[in-house]
Design a protein around this motif. Structure first.
Motif, PDB file in Angstrom:
ATOM      1  N   PRO A  19       0.808  -1.221   0.000  1.00 57.10           N
ATOM      2  CA  PRO A  19       0.000   0.000   0.000  1.00 57.10           C
ATOM      3  C   PRO A  19       0.843   1.274   0.000  1.00 57.10           C
ATOM      4  O   PRO A  19       0.306   2.365  -0.160  1.00 57.10           O
ATOM      5  CB  PRO A  19      -0.818  -0.118   1.297  1.00 57.10           C
ATOM      6  N   LEU A  31       4.849  -2.193   4.155  1.00 58.89           N
ATOM      7  CA  LEU A  31       3.596  -1.994   4.896  1.00 58.89           C
ATOM      8  C   LEU A  31       3.624  -0.789   5.833  1.00 58.89           C
ATOM      9  O   LEU A  31       2.593  -0.430   6.395  1.00 58.89           O
ATOM     10  CB  LEU A  31       3.276  -3.245   5.736  1.00 58.89           C
ATOM     11  N   HIS A  40       1.026   1.217  11.985  1.00 55.53           N
ATOM     12  CA  HIS A  40      -0.031   0.689  11.109  1.00 55.53           C
ATOM     13  C   HIS A  40      -0.322  -0.777  11.416  1.00 55.53           C
ATOM     14  O   HIS A  40      -0.260  -1.636  10.526  1.00 55.53           O
ATOM     15  CB  HIS A  40       0.382   0.827   9.641  1.00 55.53           C
ATOM     16  N   VAL A  53      -2.820  -2.582   9.127  1.00 59.79           N
ATOM     17  CA  VAL A  53      -2.336  -2.951   7.796  1.00 59.79           C
ATOM     18  C   VAL A  53      -1.582  -4.277   7.865  1.00 59.79           C
ATOM     19  O   VAL A  53      -1.746  -5.151   7.002  1.00 59.79           O
ATOM     20  CB  VAL A  53      -1.421  -1.849   7.221  1.00 59.79           C
ATOM     21  N   TRP A  54      -0.793  -4.449   8.898  1.00 53.79           N
ATOM     22  CA  TRP A  54      -0.059  -5.707   9.070  1.00 53.79           C
ATOM     23  C   TRP A  54      -1.037  -6.872   9.272  1.00 53.79           C
ATOM     24  O   TRP A  54      -0.821  -7.958   8.754  1.00 53.79           O
ATOM     25  CB  TRP A  54       0.907  -5.599  10.254  1.00 53.79           C
ATOM     26  N   GLN A  81      -3.942  -7.170   8.031  1.00 57.11           N
ATOM     27  CA  GLN A  81      -4.562  -7.463   6.742  1.00 57.11           C
ATOM     28  C   GLN A  81      -3.643  -8.246   5.807  1.00 57.11           C
ATOM     29  O   GLN A  81      -4.091  -8.764   4.781  1.00 57.11           O
ATOM     30  CB  GLN A  81      -4.985  -6.157   6.062  1.00 57.11           C
ATOM     31  N   HIS A  82      -2.356  -8.317   6.149  1.00 60.83           N
ATOM     32  CA  HIS A  82      -1.393  -9.015   5.299  1.00 60.83           C
ATOM     33  C   HIS A  82      -0.733 -10.185   6.016  1.00 60.83           C
ATOM     34  O   HIS A  82       0.293 -10.691   5.565  1.00 60.83           O
ATOM     35  CB  HIS A  82      -0.313  -8.031   4.815  1.00 60.83           C
TER      36      HIS A  82
END
Length: 275
Positions: free
Chosen positions: A105, A185, A191, A194-195, A197-198
């Motif tokens: 992202p 990321l 974040h 975000v981590w 989500q991955h």
């Protein structure tokens, strides 16, 4: 030289050239990624019986951190024999030194989720005689590639019907300050969502029982063991069938060279309708 000796020599030559002709074919395919606006290479191994009049299943085989598309064929050249034995195509993509097989992202030069799951699959299906459905595709890999294989399969179940991992980094949060992940990321402390989500262990909710044929393994002495054990337990909690194996060994090519033989057997059974 008598006639019997000449015939014997001719038979030996015929056998030799027959063996040579029956070997798997190793191609280096030059593919293009629109998402990253650049060309990337991939090793494509065709089994000895390959013919355009037949359709073959495909196993995508991902390399680890700091590797590239040539790793598997250089380190474990015997994978060509596995292609011959099980009669499927093996594709080894390039995931960059530290691409982690997702779409970053924050850095659009790293869009490997789109590349593998869409662009490369489309290229392979259009250039080779493949079974171009999820029932004809499996994906696996080692370490970073183990993370990538499960991540891609969880998120793209319409593309891959089976997935595996060998010594996979299934919980990237363990390495928040390592292996270049924060370059893709952002910092975990800033974040965390975000981590999540991955992270493979955080994406199990995407998988329903029997939606994917799953197999993964890890060496007991491997630093990835605890993460793989956690993944196993979470899959059990959600009653998601899977094969999970722990063997002696660490994070090494000796381990992966052994592990891949079991993975291809699992995928062969899936392709043949036994999984």
């Amino acid at each position: 030289m008598n006639i019997k000796r000449i015939i014997a020599l001719l038979l030996i030559c015929a056998a030799f050239f027959g063996l040579k002709a029956s070997a798997a074919t190793v191609d280096t395919a030059l593919t293009h990624s629109v998402a990253m606006n650049r060309d990337l290479k991939a090793v494509v191994i065709k089994p000895a019986d390959y013919t355009t009049t037949k359709k073959y299943p495909v196993m995508y085989l991902l390399h680890g951190f700091s590797g590239n598309y040539t790793d598997w064929i250089k380190k474990i050249p015997a994978i060509t024999k596995l292609a011959d034995t099980y009669h499927f195509i093996i594709v080894c993509p390039d995931g960059a030194f530290a691409g982690w097989y997702f779409d970053s992202p924050v850095n659009k030069d790293f869009m490997y989720e789109t590349y593998i799951s869409k662009e490369l699959v489309s290229y392979v299906d259009s250039h080779y005689a493949t079974i171009a459905t999820r029932k004809g595709r499996a994906i696996t890999g080692l370490s970073m590639g183990g993370h990538g294989a499960l991540f891609l399969a969880f998120k793209h179940q319409d593309v891959f019907g089976a997935a595996g991992s060998m010594s996979g980094v299934v919980d990237i949060r363990q390495f928040a300050d390592s292996y270049g992940i924060e370059q893709l990321l952002g910092k975990y402390s800033e974040h965390p969502e975000v981590w999540e989500q991955h992270c493979v262990v955080s994406l199990i909710y995407l998988v329903k029982p029997n939606a994917l044929a799953l197999t993964f393994d890890c060496g007991y002495d491997d630093g990835m063991y605890s993460g793989n054990q956690e993944l196993h337990e979470k899959l059990l909690e959600r009653k998601i069938p899977h094969d999970y194996t722990v063997r002696p060994g660490g994070h090494s090519w000796e381990y992966w060279g052994n592990a891949i033989t079991y993975q291809v057997l699992f995928f062969s059974r899936y392709f043949n309708g036994d999984k």
